[in-house]
Enzyme design. Structure first.
Site, PDB file in Angstrom:
ATOM      1  N   HIS A 198       0.821  -1.205  -0.065  1.00 24.09           N
ATOM      2  CA  HIS A 198       0.163   0.037  -0.043  1.00 24.09           C
ATOM      3  C   HIS A 198       0.886   1.227   0.017  1.00 24.09           C
ATOM      4  O   HIS A 198       0.372   2.286  -0.141  1.00 24.09           O
ATOM      5  CB  HIS A 198      -0.818   0.001   1.174  1.00 24.09           C
ATOM      6  CG  HIS A 198      -0.172   0.193   2.573  1.00 24.09           C
ATOM      7  ND1 HIS A 198       0.392  -0.553   3.149  1.00 24.09           N
ATOM      8  CD2 HIS A 198      -0.039   1.405   3.100  1.00 24.09           C
ATOM      9  CE1 HIS A 198       0.992  -0.167   4.495  1.00 24.09           C
ATOM     10  NE2 HIS A 198       0.631   1.195   4.234  1.00 24.09           N
TER      11      HIS A 198
HETATM   12  C1  UD1 Z   1      -1.631   5.455   6.145  1.00 24.26           C
HETATM   13  C2  UD1 Z   1      -0.235   5.881   6.867  1.00 24.26           C
HETATM   14  C3  UD1 Z   1       0.600   4.669   6.464  1.00 24.26           C
HETATM   15  C4  UD1 Z   1       0.158   3.396   7.105  1.00 24.26           C
HETATM   16  C5  UD1 Z   1      -1.138   2.988   6.206  1.00 24.26           C
HETATM   17  C6  UD1 Z   1      -1.590   1.812   6.967  1.00 24.26           C
HETATM   18  C7  UD1 Z   1       0.385   8.154   6.607  1.00 24.26           C
HETATM   19  C8  UD1 Z   1       1.045   9.076   5.801  1.00 24.26           C
HETATM   20  N1  UD1 Z   1       0.205   7.158   6.247  1.00 24.26           N
HETATM   21  O1  UD1 Z   1      -1.481   5.237   4.700  1.00 24.26           O
HETATM   22  O2  UD1 Z   1       1.780   4.967   7.078  1.00 24.26           O
HETATM   23  O3  UD1 Z   1       1.062   2.211   6.839  1.00 24.26           O
HETATM   24  O4  UD1 Z   1      -1.998   4.109   7.035  1.00 24.26           O
HETATM   25  O5  UD1 Z   1      -3.151   1.309   6.337  1.00 24.26           O
HETATM   26  O6  UD1 Z   1      -0.287   8.524   7.437  1.00 24.26           O
HETATM   27  N2  UD1 Z   1      -8.924   4.897   2.452  1.00 24.26           N
HETATM   28  C9  UD1 Z   1     -10.366   4.430   2.549  1.00 24.26           C
HETATM   29  N3  UD1 Z   1     -10.730   3.917   3.580  1.00 24.26           N
HETATM   30  C10 UD1 Z   1     -10.028   4.458   4.759  1.00 24.26           C
HETATM   31  C11 UD1 Z   1      -8.950   4.866   4.858  1.00 24.26           C
HETATM   32  C12 UD1 Z   1      -8.323   5.106   3.725  1.00 24.26           C
HETATM   33  O7  UD1 Z   1     -10.842   4.219   1.526  1.00 24.26           O
HETATM   34  O8  UD1 Z   1     -10.499   3.906   5.895  1.00 24.26           O
HETATM   35  C13 UD1 Z   1      -8.393   5.387   1.090  1.00 24.26           C
HETATM   36  C14 UD1 Z   1      -8.653   6.662   0.779  1.00 24.26           C
HETATM   37  O9  UD1 Z   1      -8.970   6.818  -0.610  1.00 24.26           O
HETATM   38  C15 UD1 Z   1      -7.301   7.596   1.147  1.00 24.26           C
HETATM   39  C16 UD1 Z   1      -6.415   6.269   0.842  1.00 24.26           C
HETATM   40  O10 UD1 Z   1      -7.076   5.214   1.290  1.00 24.26           O
HETATM   41  O11 UD1 Z   1      -7.186   8.692   0.336  1.00 24.26           O
HETATM   42  C17 UD1 Z   1      -4.965   6.320   1.647  1.00 24.26           C
HETATM   43  O12 UD1 Z   1      -5.442   6.750   3.090  1.00 24.26           O
HETATM   44  P1  UD1 Z   1      -4.555   7.477   3.905  1.00 24.26           P
HETATM   45  O13 UD1 Z   1      -5.126   7.592   5.417  1.00 24.26           O
HETATM   46  O14 UD1 Z   1      -4.092   8.762   3.187  1.00 24.26           O
HETATM   47  O15 UD1 Z   1      -2.950   6.944   3.992  1.00 24.26           O
HETATM   48  P2  UD1 Z   1      -2.886   5.161   3.921  1.00 24.26           P
HETATM   49  O16 UD1 Z   1      -2.224   5.053   2.450  1.00 24.26           O
HETATM   50  O17 UD1 Z   1      -3.981   4.299   4.349  1.00 24.26           O
END
Ligand code: UD1
Length: 360
Positions: A198
């Protein structure tokens, strides 16, 4: 002493669960703020249930956004909560955006901050998490480290040695407590590779993502590949139109709850990942781990554990998978203080400070 924990994203939850449980046993007064960085049921709620975390006292509900927007929004909303509740100590976990946002707000409001999982460094500033780690550690008042390399990193950065406490790995605490329930799942193949992917450096680079998926599909011809897909990765796979209709396709799954994923990890022939926490969990479980990154902020998983950092080279990945399938497995040893008692050590330090404050 009023303690306030800030969590936001999936890997925070297992860490806070261990610490909150240890604090409850000491009778410390604590509350929990969820920033809402992760909000899908299977990225958040299910973890709270399985880990027996209390319902958050406050959910800031920030949701997704650019890193800047997300971090800024957490800061704005958290400022109001910390101002109203005026805790004596804020505890932040790991290296996600919620971590740095929580630490910055507390520091601006002159509330002491403790960082759990301090001192890890990949020395790769292109990773958003590395920036979060460096900034959080530079303003934290108490730094709880998982391994001695983290202490060395912090000392090199000029952090006050009396603020640093080597306590071990709180994520391993949670793993140890739930391991008895991690029985072999029904209906899984005898041997399989478990994959998670991811990181932006892997999944936002679409030609590279395509190359990785093709390699994983090649691997799945001789070793079944089980792949719980993070929402970010799912979106990117949709954008390249990934369609896997061969006779041995990748087994794509939804993101998994903690216990279900632990069960799959425990019985995997090998794990392929870019996650930090999974490098640690596989080391503890003695399961071979191949990390698709150029570096790791968790070097003990390589020096003592079962982890091999393979870089961005799919030829190397295939070679290492073949070696493991043929039985040439890197043996690991246990990491000092990864023993299920790290959170108790944190509680000892904090209870000690509470006692000093009370007698002053
Ligand atoms: C975040 C952390 C990463 C961690 C990961 C675990 C940061 C910079 N990154 O990355 O270190 O390893 O979490 O999962 O904080 N989304 C959903 N549902 C959710 C959450 C996210 O659909 O409940 C989607 C959204 O489109 C979002 C994308 O996933 O834009 C990324 O989510 P985000 O919280 O920005 O970062 P992660 O890639 O999850």
């Amino acid at each position: 002493m009023k303690i306030l924990h800030v969590v936001g994203a999936r890997p925070n939850f297992m860490k806070a669960a261990a610490v909150m449980r240890a604090f409850s046993r000491r009778g410390l007064t604590q509350s929990l703020v969820h920033t809402g960085q992760h909000y899908d049921g299977n990225m958040s709620d299910i973890f709270f249930q399985q880990l027996d975390l209390p319902t958050p006292d406050v959910n800031l509900g920030v949701g997704s956004g650019t890193h800047v927007a997300q971090t800024a929004e957490i800061m704005l909303r958290l400022e109001a909560v910390l101002t109203e509740r005026s805790p004596d100590l804020v505890i932040v976990y790991g290296d996600v955006n919620s971590t740095v946002a929580g630490a910055l707000v507390a520091s601006k409001l002159r509330i002491p901050v403790a960082h759990v999982e301090a001192g890890l460094r990949s020395y790769d500033r292109s990773m958003p998490e590395e920036v979060n780690r460096v900034l959080t550690d530079s303003i934290a008042d108490l730094l709880f480290t998982p391994s001695s390399d983290a202490n060395e990193n912090l000392l090199r950065e000029g952090i006050d040695p009396t603020a640093i406490h080597l306590v071990g790995n709180v994520m391993v605490d949670t793993l140890v407590s739930l391991l008895p329930r991690a029985t072999r799942p029904a209906g899984i193949p005898d041997r399989y590779a478990l994959v998670t992917m991811h990181r932006p450096s892997n999944v936002d680079d679409l030609p590279w993502l395509t190359q990785m998926l093709i390699t994983l599909r090649d691997i799945s011809r001789h070793l079944p590949v089980l792949f719980p897909v993070h929402p970010r990765t799912r979106q990117k796979m949709a954008s390249i139109g990934w369609d896997d209709t061969g006779d041995r396709p990748l087994r794509l799954l939804d993101p998994m709850p903690y216990l279900g994923f632990l069960r799959l990890q425990r019985y995997a022939t090998l794990v392929i990942t870019d996650s930090g926490g999974i490098q640690e969990e596989t080391t503890f479980l003695g399961v071979p781990c191949l990390t698709v990154r150029d570096n790791t902020e968790r070097p003990v998983t390589v020096s003592l554990g079962t982890n091999i950092v393979i870089g961005r080279d799919m030829g190397v990945l295939k070679r290492e998978v073949n070696k493991i399938v043929l039985g040439h497995v890197k043996e690991g040893t246990s990491v000092p203080l990864w023993d299920g008692h790290a959170a108790e050590r944190i509680a000892d330090v904090i209870a000690g400070k509470t006692a000093i404050a009370a007698s002053a």
